[in-house]
Scaffold this active site. Structure first.
Site, PDB file in Angstrom:
ATOM      1  N   THR A 140       0.819  -1.216   0.000  1.00 35.96           N
ATOM      2  CA  THR A 140       0.000   0.000   0.000  1.00 35.96           C
ATOM      3  C   THR A 140       0.855   1.269   0.000  1.00 35.96           C
ATOM      4  O   THR A 140       2.013   1.241   0.430  1.00 35.96           O
ATOM      5  CB  THR A 140      -0.889   0.002   1.271  1.00 35.96           C
ATOM      6  OG1 THR A 140      -1.525   1.258   1.412  1.00 35.96           O
ATOM      7  CG2 THR A 140      -0.072  -0.254   2.539  1.00 35.96           C
ATOM      8  N   ASP A 141       0.256   2.370  -0.435  1.00 38.29           N
ATOM      9  CA  ASP A 141       0.958   3.662  -0.359  1.00 38.29           C
ATOM     10  C   ASP A 141       1.053   4.178   1.080  1.00 38.29           C
ATOM     11  O   ASP A 141       1.813   5.100   1.368  1.00 38.29           O
ATOM     12  CB  ASP A 141       0.276   4.712  -1.253  1.00 38.29           C
ATOM     13  CG  ASP A 141      -1.186   4.989  -0.920  1.00 38.29           C
ATOM     14  OD1 ASP A 141      -1.715   4.368   0.029  1.00 38.29           O
ATOM     15  OD2 ASP A 141      -1.806   5.816  -1.606  1.00 38.29           O
ATOM     16  N   GLU A 142       0.261   3.573   2.001  1.00 32.89           N
ATOM     17  CA  GLU A 142       0.250   4.088   3.384  1.00 32.89           C
ATOM     18  C   GLU A 142       1.589   3.905   4.076  1.00 32.89           C
ATOM     19  O   GLU A 142       1.846   4.549   5.095  1.00 32.89           O
ATOM     20  CB  GLU A 142      -0.851   3.412   4.203  1.00 32.89           C
ATOM     21  CG  GLU A 142      -2.220   3.633   3.608  1.00 32.89           C
ATOM     22  CD  GLU A 142      -3.354   3.570   4.611  1.00 32.89           C
ATOM     23  OE1 GLU A 142      -3.099   3.526   5.816  1.00 32.89           O
ATOM     24  OE2 GLU A 142      -4.499   3.579   4.147  1.00 32.89           O
ATOM     25  N   TYR A 185      -1.893  -0.363  11.092  1.00 36.44           N
ATOM     26  CA  TYR A 185      -2.002  -1.071   9.804  1.00 36.44           C
ATOM     27  C   TYR A 185      -0.799  -0.764   8.917  1.00 36.44           C
ATOM     28  O   TYR A 185      -0.147  -1.677   8.384  1.00 36.44           O
ATOM     29  CB  TYR A 185      -3.308  -0.665   9.095  1.00 36.44           C
ATOM     30  CG  TYR A 185      -3.316  -0.984   7.608  1.00 36.44           C
ATOM     31  CD1 TYR A 185      -3.397  -2.301   7.159  1.00 36.44           C
ATOM     32  CD2 TYR A 185      -3.227   0.038   6.644  1.00 36.44           C
ATOM     33  CE1 TYR A 185      -3.378  -2.602   5.804  1.00 36.44           C
ATOM     34  CE2 TYR A 185      -3.213  -0.258   5.288  1.00 36.44           C
ATOM     35  CZ  TYR A 185      -3.293  -1.572   4.868  1.00 36.44           C
ATOM     36  OH  TYR A 185      -3.274  -1.863   3.524  1.00 36.44           O
ATOM     37  N   LYS A 195       2.116  -3.272   7.446  1.00 39.60           N
ATOM     38  CA  LYS A 195       2.385  -3.456   6.003  1.00 39.60           C
ATOM     39  C   LYS A 195       3.832  -3.072   5.694  1.00 39.60           C
ATOM     40  O   LYS A 195       4.497  -3.728   4.882  1.00 39.60           O
ATOM     41  CB  LYS A 195       1.420  -2.626   5.150  1.00 39.60           C
ATOM     42  CG  LYS A 195      -0.012  -3.106   5.139  1.00 39.60           C
ATOM     43  CD  LYS A 195      -0.204  -4.493   4.542  1.00 39.60           C
ATOM     44  CE  LYS A 195      -0.004  -4.545   3.044  1.00 39.60           C
ATOM     45  NZ  LYS A 195      -0.355  -5.892   2.486  1.00 39.60           N
TER      46      LYS A 195
HETATM   47  P1  NAD Z   1      -9.643  -7.290   2.380  1.00 39.38           P
HETATM   48  O1  NAD Z   1      -9.605  -7.006   3.838  1.00 39.38           O
HETATM   49  O2  NAD Z   1     -10.886  -6.996   1.619  1.00 39.38           O
HETATM   50  O3  NAD Z   1      -9.311  -8.850   2.119  1.00 39.38           O
HETATM   51  C1  NAD Z   1      -8.295  -9.514   2.790  1.00 39.38           C
HETATM   52  C2  NAD Z   1      -8.445 -11.006   2.527  1.00 39.38           C
HETATM   53  O4  NAD Z   1      -7.377 -11.690   3.201  1.00 39.38           O
HETATM   54  C3  NAD Z   1      -9.756 -11.590   3.078  1.00 39.38           C
HETATM   55  O5  NAD Z   1     -10.341 -12.456   2.126  1.00 39.38           O
HETATM   56  C4  NAD Z   1      -9.319 -12.378   4.309  1.00 39.38           C
HETATM   57  O6  NAD Z   1     -10.137 -13.495   4.581  1.00 39.38           O
HETATM   58  C5  NAD Z   1      -7.905 -12.804   3.903  1.00 39.38           C
HETATM   59  N1  NAD Z   1      -7.051 -13.063   5.066  1.00 39.38           N
HETATM   60  C6  NAD Z   1      -6.863 -12.273   6.146  1.00 39.38           C
HETATM   61  N2  NAD Z   1      -6.030 -12.875   7.025  1.00 39.38           N
HETATM   62  C7  NAD Z   1      -5.641 -14.036   6.447  1.00 39.38           C
HETATM   63  C8  NAD Z   1      -4.761 -15.086   6.829  1.00 39.38           C
HETATM   64  N3  NAD Z   1      -4.110 -15.037   8.011  1.00 39.38           N
HETATM   65  N4  NAD Z   1      -4.592 -16.136   5.999  1.00 39.38           N
HETATM   66  C9  NAD Z   1      -5.246 -16.188   4.812  1.00 39.38           C
HETATM   67  N5  NAD Z   1      -6.111 -15.234   4.408  1.00 39.38           N
HETATM   68  C10 NAD Z   1      -6.300 -14.174   5.198  1.00 39.38           C
HETATM   69  O7  NAD Z   1      -8.397  -6.532   1.777  1.00 39.38           O
HETATM   70  P2  NAD Z   1      -8.218  -5.811   0.356  1.00 39.38           P
HETATM   71  O8  NAD Z   1      -8.744  -4.436   0.454  1.00 39.38           O
HETATM   72  O9  NAD Z   1      -8.717  -6.727  -0.708  1.00 39.38           O
HETATM   73  O10 NAD Z   1      -6.629  -5.709   0.298  1.00 39.38           O
HETATM   74  C11 NAD Z   1      -5.854  -6.753  -0.297  1.00 39.38           C
HETATM   75  C12 NAD Z   1      -4.390  -6.385  -0.212  1.00 39.38           C
HETATM   76  O11 NAD Z   1      -4.166  -5.168  -0.911  1.00 39.38           O
HETATM   77  C13 NAD Z   1      -3.895  -6.146   1.209  1.00 39.38           C
HETATM   78  O12 NAD Z   1      -2.591  -6.656   1.317  1.00 39.38           O
HETATM   79  C14 NAD Z   1      -3.908  -4.639   1.363  1.00 39.38           C
HETATM   80  O13 NAD Z   1      -2.934  -4.217   2.299  1.00 39.38           O
HETATM   81  C15 NAD Z   1      -3.543  -4.219  -0.046  1.00 39.38           C
HETATM   82  N6  NAD Z   1      -4.044  -2.899  -0.480  1.00 39.38           N
HETATM   83  C16 NAD Z   1      -5.359  -2.576  -0.334  1.00 39.38           C
HETATM   84  C17 NAD Z   1      -5.825  -1.348  -0.810  1.00 39.38           C
HETATM   85  C18 NAD Z   1      -7.266  -0.947  -0.710  1.00 39.38           C
HETATM   86  O14 NAD Z   1      -7.595   0.201  -1.010  1.00 39.38           O
HETATM   87  N7  NAD Z   1      -8.179  -1.822  -0.331  1.00 39.38           N
HETATM   88  C19 NAD Z   1      -4.929  -0.460  -1.416  1.00 39.38           C
HETATM   89  C20 NAD Z   1      -3.573  -0.821  -1.510  1.00 39.38           C
HETATM   90  C21 NAD Z   1      -3.152  -2.060  -1.058  1.00 39.38           C
HETATM   91  O1  DAU Z   2      -4.131   4.010   0.556  1.00 39.99           O
HETATM   92  C1  DAU Z   2      -4.330   2.621   0.462  1.00 39.99           C
HETATM   93  C2  DAU Z   2      -5.182   2.163   1.625  1.00 39.99           C
HETATM   94  O2  DAU Z   2      -6.495   2.631   1.383  1.00 39.99           O
HETATM   95  C3  DAU Z   2      -5.170   0.659   1.819  1.00 39.99           C
HETATM   96  O3  DAU Z   2      -3.876   0.230   2.144  1.00 39.99           O
HETATM   97  C4  DAU Z   2      -6.127   0.247   2.941  1.00 39.99           C
HETATM   98  O4  DAU Z   2      -6.194  -1.170   3.034  1.00 39.99           O
HETATM   99  C5  DAU Z   2      -7.503   0.789   2.598  1.00 39.99           C
HETATM  100  O5  DAU Z   2      -8.400   0.500   3.660  1.00 39.99           O
HETATM  101  C6  DAU Z   2      -7.450   2.297   2.357  1.00 39.99           C
HETATM  102  O6  DAU Z   2      -7.153   3.006   3.600  1.00 39.99           O
HETATM  103  P1  DAU Z   2      -7.928   4.347   4.016  1.00 39.99           P
HETATM  104  O7  DAU Z   2      -7.860   4.501   5.481  1.00 39.99           O
HETATM  105  O8  DAU Z   2      -7.498   5.486   3.162  1.00 39.99           O
HETATM  106  O9  DAU Z   2      -9.420   3.902   3.530  1.00 39.99           O
HETATM  107  P2  DAU Z   2     -10.863   4.144   4.219  1.00 39.99           P
HETATM  108  O10 DAU Z   2     -11.881   3.751   3.201  1.00 39.99           O
HETATM  109  O11 DAU Z   2     -10.951   3.527   5.565  1.00 39.99           O
HETATM  110  O12 DAU Z   2     -10.902   5.708   4.402  1.00 39.99           O
HETATM  111  C7  DAU Z   2     -10.765   6.586   3.278  1.00 39.99           C
HETATM  112  C8  DAU Z   2     -10.782   8.002   3.806  1.00 39.99           C
HETATM  113  O13 DAU Z   2     -12.103   8.278   4.313  1.00 39.99           O
HETATM  114  C9  DAU Z   2      -9.847   8.234   4.971  1.00 39.99           C
HETATM  115  O14 DAU Z   2      -9.314   9.539   4.896  1.00 39.99           O
HETATM  116  C10 DAU Z   2     -10.737   8.105   6.205  1.00 39.99           C
HETATM  117  C11 DAU Z   2     -12.071   8.610   5.705  1.00 39.99           C
HETATM  118  N1  DAU Z   2     -13.267   7.997   6.336  1.00 39.99           N
HETATM  119  C12 DAU Z   2     -13.332   6.646   6.396  1.00 39.99           C
HETATM  120  C13 DAU Z   2     -14.417   6.045   6.990  1.00 39.99           C
HETATM  121  C14 DAU Z   2     -14.511   4.526   7.099  1.00 39.99           C
HETATM  122  C15 DAU Z   2     -14.280   8.820   6.808  1.00 39.99           C
HETATM  123  O15 DAU Z   2     -14.216  10.066   6.712  1.00 39.99           O
HETATM  124  N2  DAU Z   2     -15.363   8.209   7.373  1.00 39.99           N
HETATM  125  C16 DAU Z   2     -15.470   6.856   7.515  1.00 39.99           C
HETATM  126  O16 DAU Z   2     -16.483   6.380   8.098  1.00 39.99           O
END
Ligand code: NAD
Ligand code: DAU
Length: 352
Positions: free
Chosen positions: A133-135, A159, A163
């Site tokens: 992730t970019d975080e 988190y 990561k």
């Molecule tokens: P998600 O939370 O929707 O899904 C995570 C999946 O991993 C789930 O299916 C869960 O059951 C599985 N999991 C969790 N713990 C596990 C374990 N111990 N063994 C096997 N499976 C397990 O997450 P996502 O949003 O699909 O993110 C996927 C990946 O991409 C993550 O590594 C996250 O850090 C990265 N990522 C997410 C975002 C985003 O915006 N969602 C952005 C950048 C990177």
């Molecule tokens: O940048 C990549 C990341 O993006 C991934 O690595 C994470 O897995 C993914 O969850 C996401 O993180 P964020 O914290 O940016 O996503 P989230 O959807 O939780 O929140 C997006 C923005 O909205 C953030 O600035 C927090 C804000 N927010 C979020 C929630 C859930 C609100 O204002 N209200 C809310 O209820």
């Protein structure tokens, strides 16, 4: 040929699995622990497809991972599995270190043993693709340049710290043991099958339920949004052509404040599913207490991937968000099924 995917029942993982099998005949083993975020219903369309082998299991179970590697002999492992929600990491960090750090460590150990025992040609062609992730880069000021691959790691949430640690493990396994690793660092994804704890699906779900749309603090935090199928395409591009040992940024060129995102959602819902009383959905927007340590701005410079491997996103935010809202409106049963008792308990605890 086969690939092994971890976390393929989650949001990005299931989109990746579906897109992969739509475009390839190459089989895929999908290892997922089915935590609250994993959902087999995402993969309903693949039922009976012999190219998809789902395995319910944990990446921390080294014996299981070794058995799967020996049995299926994948040419690549794509590691999506993680605890992924920042707010949950603030309430309970330990699960994040269990899966994101210990889980990645066990996976790397199992994969390294398997990779070492491969024939030379297979060993040379192997790839461990670590999805991150970019975080990990921390937060930006309004005028700062977007994150490049060489930015310092400055994670701010539990988190992001977990990561960042997993990225360091992946890097160290390449440098120390020679494992062919590539790492991708992506910005915020949105699209179908995203669990409604994250901003976009949460707001769609709560808008339709007539509930407040919780915007943290002033709502002027900036995220760089990427449609999930564009992320999946970028990962396929990296897997096919990226130089081993390098990291690759993936982003959508869509920097928006959270308020802009929520107002866009409200306007789309006004058009596609107007409220019965004729009021705009924006009247449900409510400013709530800010997230502790809330990162102000993320922005990704994805020019390396564009320049060197020719990837760029296909969706604009306008097209992707319209598709996303339409998907959630057409899949209310999916939303109903994932917003069960455990989900309500989370909302009660977090937004109380
Ligand atoms: P998600 O939370 O929707 O899904 C995570 C999946 O991993 C789930 O299916 C869960 O059951 C599985 N999991 C969790 N713990 C596990 C374990 N111990 N063994 C096997 N499976 C397990 O997450 P996502 O949003 O699909 O993110 C996927 C990946 O991409 C993550 O590594 C996250 O850090 C990265 N990522 C997410 C975002 C985003 O915006 N969602 C952005 C950048 C990177
Ligand atoms: O940048 C990549 C990341 O993006 C991934 O690595 C994470 O897995 C993914 O969850 C996401 O993180 P964020 O914290 O940016 O996503 P989230 O959807 O939780 O929140 C997006 C923005 O909205 C953030 O600035 C927090 C804000 N927010 C979020 C929630 C859930 C609100 O204002 N209200 C809310 O209820």
């Amino acid at each position: 040929m086969t690939i092994l995917v971890t976390g393929g029942a989650g949001f990005i993982g299931s989109n990746f699995v579906i897109d992969w099998l739509a475009g390839h005949d190459e089989a895929l083993v999908n290892l997922d622990a089915l935590t609250y975020a994993g959902n087999l219903a995402n993969l309903d369309g693949l039922r009976g497809d012999p190219r998809h082998r789902f395995v319910h299991g944990d990446i921390r179970d080294r014996a299981l991972v070794e058995r799967l590697l020996g049995e299926h002999r994948p040419r690549a492992v794509l590691h999506f599995a993680a605890e992924s929600h920042v707010d949950r990491s603030i309430h309970g960090p330990e699960a994040f270190f269990d899966t994101n750090v210990t889980g990645t460590l066990r996976l790397l150990e199992a994969v390294t043993g398997y990779w070492r025992a491969l024939e030379e040609a297979e060993r040379n062609a192997f790839c461990f693709l670590h999805v991150s992730t970019d975080e990990v880069f921390g937060t930006l000021g309004p005028e700062d340049a977007a994150f490049t691959e060489t930015n310092r790691y400055l994670p701010n949430s539990p988190y992001a710290a977990s990561k960042a640690a997993s990225d360091h493990l992946a890097r160290a396994w390449h440098h120390t043991y020679g494992l062919p690793v590539v790492t991708t660092n992506c910005s915020n994804n949105y699209g179908p099958y995203q669990f409604p704890e994250k901003l976009i699906p949460l707001c769609i779900h709560r808008a339709l339920a007539g509930e407040p749309l919780p915007v943290y603090g002033d709502g002027l935090q900036v995220r760089d949004w990427l449609y999930v199928s564009d992320h999946c395409a970028a990962i396929r591009t990296v897997l096919a052509a990226a130089r081993i040992g390098e990291t690759w940024n993936i982003g959508g060129h869509n920097e928006l404040t959270n308020l802009e995102v929520v107002h866009t959602l409200c306007a789309l819902l006004d058009e596609l599913r107007p409220r019965a009383d004729g009021l705009p959905y924006a009247c449900q927007i409510t400013h709530v207490r800010d997230r502790p340590g809330h990162d102000r701005r993320y922005a990704i410079d994805a020019s390396k991937l564009a320049r060197e491997l020719g990837w760029s996103p296909a969706e604009t935010f306008a097209s992707g968000i319209r598709r996303t809202v339409a998907w959630y409106l057409a899949h209310e049963v999916w939303v109903r099924d994932v917003t069960s008792g455990a989900y309500r308990e989370w909302l009660g605890r977090h937004y109380a």
